[in-house]
Design an enzyme around this catalytic site. Structure first.
Site, PDB file in Angstrom:
ATOM      1  N   ASP A   1       0.846  -1.199   0.000  1.00 57.33           N
ATOM      2  CA  ASP A   1       0.000   0.000   0.000  1.00 57.33           C
ATOM      3  C   ASP A   1       0.883   1.251   0.000  1.00 57.33           C
ATOM      4  O   ASP A   1       1.671   1.447   0.928  1.00 57.33           O
ATOM      5  CB  ASP A   1      -0.839  -0.086   1.291  1.00 57.33           C
ATOM      6  CG  ASP A   1      -1.783   1.077   1.487  1.00 57.33           C
ATOM      7  OD1 ASP A   1      -2.162   1.707   0.496  1.00 57.33           O
ATOM      8  OD2 ASP A   1      -2.141   1.331   2.655  1.00 57.33           O
TER       9      ASP A   1
ATOM     10  N   ASP B   1     -10.150   4.686  -0.186  1.00 54.77           N
ATOM     11  CA  ASP B   1     -10.744   3.623   0.630  1.00 54.77           C
ATOM     12  C   ASP B   1     -12.274   3.613   0.594  1.00 54.77           C
ATOM     13  O   ASP B   1     -12.921   4.660   0.697  1.00 54.77           O
ATOM     14  CB  ASP B   1     -10.327   3.786   2.089  1.00 54.77           C
ATOM     15  CG  ASP B   1      -8.832   3.612   2.293  1.00 54.77           C
ATOM     16  OD1 ASP B   1      -8.083   3.637   1.302  1.00 54.77           O
ATOM     17  OD2 ASP B   1      -8.419   3.463   3.451  1.00 54.77           O
TER      18      ASP B   1
HETATM   19  C1  GLA Z   1      -4.790   2.377   3.621  1.00 53.87           C
HETATM   20  C2  GLA Z   1      -5.463   1.330   2.736  1.00 53.87           C
HETATM   21  C3  GLA Z   1      -6.464   0.533   3.565  1.00 53.87           C
HETATM   22  C4  GLA Z   1      -5.766  -0.110   4.749  1.00 53.87           C
HETATM   23  C5  GLA Z   1      -5.038   0.944   5.570  1.00 53.87           C
HETATM   24  C6  GLA Z   1      -4.179   0.326   6.640  1.00 53.87           C
HETATM   25  O1  GLA Z   1      -5.725   3.323   4.049  1.00 53.87           O
HETATM   26  O2  GLA Z   1      -6.115   1.926   1.658  1.00 53.87           O
HETATM   27  O3  GLA Z   1      -7.081  -0.467   2.768  1.00 53.87           O
HETATM   28  O4  GLA Z   1      -4.866  -1.070   4.280  1.00 53.87           O
HETATM   29  O5  GLA Z   1      -4.190   1.743   4.736  1.00 53.87           O
HETATM   30  O6  GLA Z   1      -3.452   1.290   7.339  1.00 53.87           O
END
Ligand code: GLA
Length: 485
Positions: free
Chosen positions: A243, A301
């Protein structure tokens, strides 16, 4: 990487593409378009053309894949036996049964592509955030079996952020004290259930929960890619979610290469977006995403709100040409069973399935309602998501404002999955014309994938009555062979 540097990278990649073929994926996507992955008029071509798969070594970087026309498919894909892909395809994943049976030379089982169909599983983040532990993961894995998720095809049990606890004196990643028997023992347990284990990391010094949520032990993999990939392989990890957060985009290819070098097939899921102003979907990302990862996030997200589901559906709608076996757009994890209505949850699942999106449940499987379980385990909808052609469906008609007809070519002859999607605030009739689906205008059988019933044979079109607000009717439409004239 600064904005200016990203711009420079994009420019140099573009220049290199002209001279050296920097990106093979664009060409492949165009080829898929021409083969009918997108244009309804040409969609019937997919009835005979299926992505072919040549041999390769498990976890090898020497991947050889080609289309029926001999055109190279995107590289960067591990070829390995994948229980999920094989199960989903009923055998040789990535090869449509019809196409295979028509070709005597393909009688021998073909090796599966890792991630030939979108991954299915569960992820800890949506419900548990940083509250992850070995006890939680073991109990969720147990629930994968007891609640029928494994039987429905779900395989991955993915621990998101907050599982790590800094590094030891040799620089190796440590797992948190919440995992008392450790990752290798947990992986053994998960594998013993016929499931696979996933972890989260970032191409940065600190994970996202460390950067934004104060999770101090959340160290990232930047500069430690080889060590960390080796740790993942030694522990028995099967899936990595990588990520960007505030990290470096150049790190995605570094981790891909480090994973490959381990020789262990590890499904590679990336989020190239920075979560703010630069989401990096494949249409504009400077990275050649299909050559790097098996799936890539296309937006910010998801949350439990209907509006966030619509946002992601709309952001993903025009990215269909970038999806195919082994490389899929990822509109994020599922929020089913997390407070929305049954109509909205069915719409969410139907849209993710017709978009060939990963199906990663985000609810607490241990105490989900029977209604939520029935949605997540609907075999007929899952079969649409897992269709071996790996085509992402798209909008083929908009009969009225907020009413959409989505279509996805399925393996078999002249077969389409169809979602009649009512985004409006009132129930509405929605009509679908066979010509919009790229089917002949004559008779076709219609099956309802939520009521599990055959609705009969219809000529030219079908109208679903009173589709619920924020709801769908999901169909399989199969044209009948024309009779003698
Ligand atoms: C980002 C990602 C989420 C999750 C968080 C974890 O926001 O988009 O899906 O993995 O990090 O910290």
């Amino acid at each position: 990487m600064t904005k200016t540097e990203q711009g420079r990278f994009a420019l140099s990649c573009f220049t290199a593409a002209l001279a050296l073929g920097c990106s093979t994926s664009t060409k492949t996507s165009d080829a898929r378009l021409a083969e009918g992955a997108s244009a309804p008029a040409a969609a019937a071509a997919t009835d005979t053309a299926a992505p072919g798969v040549n041999g390769g070594q498990a976890g090898s970087s020497a991947v050889v894949m080609s289309s029926p026309a001999g055109e190279a498919l995107p590289g960067g894909l591990a070829v390995a036996p994948s229980s999920q892909a094989s199960a989903a395809a009923g055998g040789a994943a990535g090869v449509a049964p019809d196409a295979a049976s028509r070709d005597a030379s393909s009688a021998a089982p073909a090796p599966a592509i890792l991630g030939a169909t979108p991954p299915m599983g569960w992820n800890s983040w949506n419900t548990f955030g940083c509250n992850v532990s070995e006890a939680l993961i073991r109990s969720m894995a147990d629930a994968m079996l007891s609640r029928g998720m494994r039987a429905a095809g779900y395989r991955y049990v993915n621990i998101d952020d907050c599982w790590m606890n800094g590094r030891d004196a040799d620089g190796k990643l440590r797992w948190s004290d919440n995992f008392p028997t450790g990752m290798p023992a947990l992986a053994d347990y998960i594998h013993g259930l016929g499931l696979e284990l996933g972890l989260y990391e970032v191409p940065a010094d600190r994970t996202c929960a460390s950067t934004y949520g104060g999770y101090a032990p959340g160290v990232g993999s930047l500069g430690h890619e080889t060590d960390d990939a080796n740790s993942f392989a030694e522990w028995g990890i099967d899936y990595l979610k990588y990520d960007l957060c505030r990290g470096q985009r150049s790190g995605f290819a570094v981790m891909r290469d480090a994973l490959r070098a381990t020789g262990r097939p590890i499904l590679y899921s990336i989020n190239p977006g920075n979560g703010q102003d630069d989401l990096c979907p494949p249409s504009s990302c400077a990275l050649d995403l299909p050559s790097i990862a098996n799936l890539w996030r296309i937006g910010f997200d998801i949350d439990t709100q209907w509006s966030s589901w619509l946002r992601l559906i709309d952001e993903n709608a025009n990215l269909y040409a970038f999806a195919g076996p082994g490389h899929f757009n990822d509109p994020d994890m599922l929020e089913i069973g997390r407070g929305a209505s049954a109509d909205e949850d069915r719409a969410h699942f139907s849209l993710w399935a017709i978009m060939a999106a990963p199906l990663l449940a985000g609810n607490d499987l241990r105490n989900m309602s029977a209604a939520t379980q029935a949605i997540l385990t609907n075999a007929e909808v899952i079969a649409v998501d897992q269709d071996p052609l790996g085509i992402q469906g798209r909008v083929v008609a908009t009969p009225a404002a907020n009413l959409q007809v989505w279509s996805k070519p399925l393996s078999g002859t002249n077969a389409r999955a169809v979602v009649l999607f009512n985004r409006s605030a009132a129930s509405a009739d929605i009509n679908v014309q066979w010509t919009a689906l790229g089917l002949p205008g004559g008779a076709a059988t219609v099956r309802d994938l939520w009521s599990h019933s055959d609705l009969g044979s219809f000529t030219g079109s079908y109208t679903a009555q009173a589709v619920a607000s924020h709801g769908v009717v999901m169909l399989k439409v199969a044209a009948l062979p024309a009779g003698p004239s």
